[in-house]
Design a protein around this motif. Sequence first.
Motif, PDB file in Angstrom:
ATOM      1  N   VAL A  27       0.850  -1.196   0.000  1.00 56.62           N
ATOM      2  CA  VAL A  27       0.000   0.000   0.000  1.00 56.62           C
ATOM      3  C   VAL A  27       0.882   1.242   0.000  1.00 56.62           C
ATOM      4  O   VAL A  27       1.806   1.351   0.809  1.00 56.62           O
ATOM      5  CB  VAL A  27      -0.926   0.036   1.247  1.00 56.62           C
ATOM      6  N   ILE A  28       0.581   2.176  -0.897  1.00 58.56           N
ATOM      7  CA  ILE A  28       1.222   3.490  -0.915  1.00 58.56           C
ATOM      8  C   ILE A  28       0.155   4.518  -0.577  1.00 58.56           C
ATOM      9  O   ILE A  28      -0.884   4.580  -1.246  1.00 58.56           O
ATOM     10  CB  ILE A  28       1.842   3.819  -2.288  1.00 58.56           C
ATOM     11  N   LEU A  29       0.401   5.298   0.455  1.00 59.62           N
ATOM     12  CA  LEU A  29      -0.472   6.422   0.799  1.00 59.62           C
ATOM     13  C   LEU A  29       0.222   7.668   0.270  1.00 59.62           C
ATOM     14  O   LEU A  29       1.286   8.048   0.750  1.00 59.62           O
ATOM     15  CB  LEU A  29      -0.696   6.488   2.306  1.00 59.62           C
ATOM     16  N   LEU A  30      -0.372   8.280  -0.742  1.00 62.97           N
ATOM     17  CA  LEU A  30       0.301   9.306  -1.541  1.00 62.97           C
ATOM     18  C   LEU A  30      -0.354  10.666  -1.414  1.00 62.97           C
ATOM     19  O   LEU A  30      -1.520  10.849  -1.780  1.00 62.97           O
ATOM     20  CB  LEU A  30       0.286   8.874  -3.016  1.00 62.97           C
ATOM     21  N   ILE A  68      -2.480   2.021  -4.468  1.00 59.56           N
ATOM     22  CA  ILE A  68      -2.190   3.419  -4.143  1.00 59.56           C
ATOM     23  C   ILE A  68      -3.472   4.080  -3.671  1.00 59.56           C
ATOM     24  O   ILE A  68      -4.508   4.018  -4.345  1.00 59.56           O
ATOM     25  CB  ILE A  68      -1.614   4.172  -5.351  1.00 59.56           C
ATOM     26  N   ILE A  69      -3.383   4.727  -2.517  1.00 64.11           N
ATOM     27  CA  ILE A  69      -4.485   5.506  -1.975  1.00 64.11           C
ATOM     28  C   ILE A  69      -4.023   6.959  -1.947  1.00 64.11           C
ATOM     29  O   ILE A  69      -2.979   7.276  -1.381  1.00 64.11           O
ATOM     30  CB  ILE A  69      -4.851   5.071  -0.539  1.00 64.11           C
ATOM     31  N   LEU A  70      -4.787   7.833  -2.586  1.00 70.36           N
ATOM     32  CA  LEU A  70      -4.444   9.256  -2.575  1.00 70.36           C
ATOM     33  C   LEU A  70      -4.891   9.874  -1.262  1.00 70.36           C
ATOM     34  O   LEU A  70      -6.021   9.674  -0.817  1.00 70.36           O
ATOM     35  CB  LEU A  70      -5.108   9.974  -3.745  1.00 70.36           C
ATOM     36  N   MET A  71      -3.993  10.626  -0.645  1.00 62.53           N
ATOM     37  CA  MET A  71      -4.286  11.338   0.599  1.00 62.53           C
ATOM     38  C   MET A  71      -4.556  12.788   0.231  1.00 62.53           C
ATOM     39  O   MET A  71      -3.666  13.483  -0.246  1.00 62.53           O
ATOM     40  CB  MET A  71      -3.091  11.257   1.548  1.00 62.53           C
ATOM     41  N   LEU A  72      -5.778  13.217   0.432  1.00 59.08           N
ATOM     42  CA  LEU A  72      -6.190  14.523  -0.054  1.00 59.08           C
ATOM     43  C   LEU A  72      -6.450  15.510   1.070  1.00 59.08           C
ATOM     44  O   LEU A  72      -7.039  15.171   2.087  1.00 59.08           O
ATOM     45  CB  LEU A  72      -7.456  14.388  -0.899  1.00 59.08           C
ATOM     46  N   VAL A  78      -4.338   3.102  -8.563  1.00 59.64           N
ATOM     47  CA  VAL A  78      -5.043   4.011  -7.657  1.00 59.64           C
ATOM     48  C   VAL A  78      -6.387   3.383  -7.334  1.00 59.64           C
ATOM     49  O   VAL A  78      -7.212   3.165  -8.201  1.00 59.64           O
ATOM     50  CB  VAL A  78      -5.216   5.422  -8.262  1.00 59.64           C
ATOM     51  N   ARG A  79      -6.582   3.076  -6.055  1.00 63.43           N
ATOM     52  CA  ARG A  79      -7.770   2.341  -5.643  1.00 63.43           C
ATOM     53  C   ARG A  79      -8.678   3.121  -4.722  1.00 63.43           C
ATOM     54  O   ARG A  79      -9.632   2.589  -4.206  1.00 63.43           O
ATOM     55  CB  ARG A  79      -7.361   1.056  -4.949  1.00 63.43           C
ATOM     56  N   GLY A  80      -8.393   4.400  -4.479  1.00 61.06           N
ATOM     57  CA  GLY A  80      -9.272   5.179  -3.631  1.00 61.06           C
ATOM     58  C   GLY A  80      -8.630   6.475  -3.184  1.00 61.06           C
ATOM     59  O   GLY A  80      -7.445   6.725  -3.436  1.00 61.06           O
ATOM     60  N   CYS A  81      -9.435   7.287  -2.535  1.00 62.30           N
ATOM     61  CA  CYS A  81      -8.985   8.562  -1.980  1.00 62.30           C
ATOM     62  C   CYS A  81      -9.533   8.682  -0.566  1.00 62.30           C
ATOM     63  O   CYS A  81     -10.653   8.263  -0.298  1.00 62.30           O
ATOM     64  CB  CYS A  81      -9.528   9.729  -2.788  1.00 62.30           C
ATOM     65  N   ILE A  82      -8.728   9.234   0.310  1.00 58.27           N
ATOM     66  CA  ILE A  82      -9.167   9.456   1.679  1.00 58.27           C
ATOM     67  C   ILE A  82      -8.653  10.802   2.163  1.00 58.27           C
ATOM     68  O   ILE A  82      -7.772  11.398   1.541  1.00 58.27           O
ATOM     69  CB  ILE A  82      -8.695   8.331   2.622  1.00 58.27           C
ATOM     70  N   GLU A  83      -9.206  11.249   3.283  1.00 61.05           N
ATOM     71  CA  GLU A  83      -8.728  12.482   3.905  1.00 61.05           C
ATOM     72  C   GLU A  83      -7.276  12.289   4.328  1.00 61.05           C
ATOM     73  O   GLU A  83      -6.824  11.167   4.555  1.00 61.05           O
ATOM     74  CB  GLU A  83      -9.582  12.819   5.119  1.00 61.05           C
ATOM     75  N   LYS A  84      -6.569  13.389   4.469  1.00 63.25           N
ATOM     76  CA  LYS A  84      -5.124  13.332   4.676  1.00 63.25           C
ATOM     77  C   LYS A  84      -4.696  12.635   5.972  1.00 63.25           C
ATOM     78  O   LYS A  84      -3.717  11.912   5.977  1.00 63.25           O
ATOM     79  CB  LYS A  84      -4.553  14.741   4.630  1.00 63.25           C
ATOM     80  N   MET A  85      -5.394  12.815   7.054  1.00 64.54           N
ATOM     81  CA  MET A  85      -4.999  12.172   8.307  1.00 64.54           C
ATOM     82  C   MET A  85      -5.785  10.881   8.489  1.00 64.54           C
ATOM     83  O   MET A  85      -7.009  10.869   8.421  1.00 64.54           O
ATOM     84  CB  MET A  85      -5.239  13.113   9.486  1.00 64.54           C
TER      85      MET A  85
END
Length: 140
Positions: free
Chosen positions: A53-56, A84-88, A106-113
């Motif tokens: 898992v990469i939190l990007l 890869i999960i984008l941290m937005l 890229v399998r999803g997006c989540i809040e940064k924390m």
Amino acid sequence: MKRLKFLLVDDSPSTNFFNEIMIKKTAEYEEIQIAKNGEDALERLNSSFIPDVILLDINMPIMNGWEFLEEFQNLDARFDNTMIILMLGAKLSTDQKELITTIPNVRGCIEKMLTKDMVINIVTKFREKTLLNKCESILD
């Protein structure tokens, strides 16, 4: 059950510290590495480290998340199963949302924390391979 390897890619030391602690408290992990930008992350991937898992983070100096994703797509098949999960920290534009759908890892997006529930969801979805290849759920 396999313990996961994580790569946290963010230019904020405090965000990396917090997210690392949350993973350590919540998930059964084998290894957690931290990169301060996309270039640093690519250097780690060009060594023997293959994260599950990469939190990007997207907005970083030197090499941002978009530039990293472009380079990541050129890596070899060792990374085909890396999620890869984008941290937005902000909403994506319509063009950015469309771009995400073209990048298989890229399998999803989540809040940064991260929260405990987010970590549990990421680990569960990694094991099930069921995260959507888009980021609509938290962005609309």
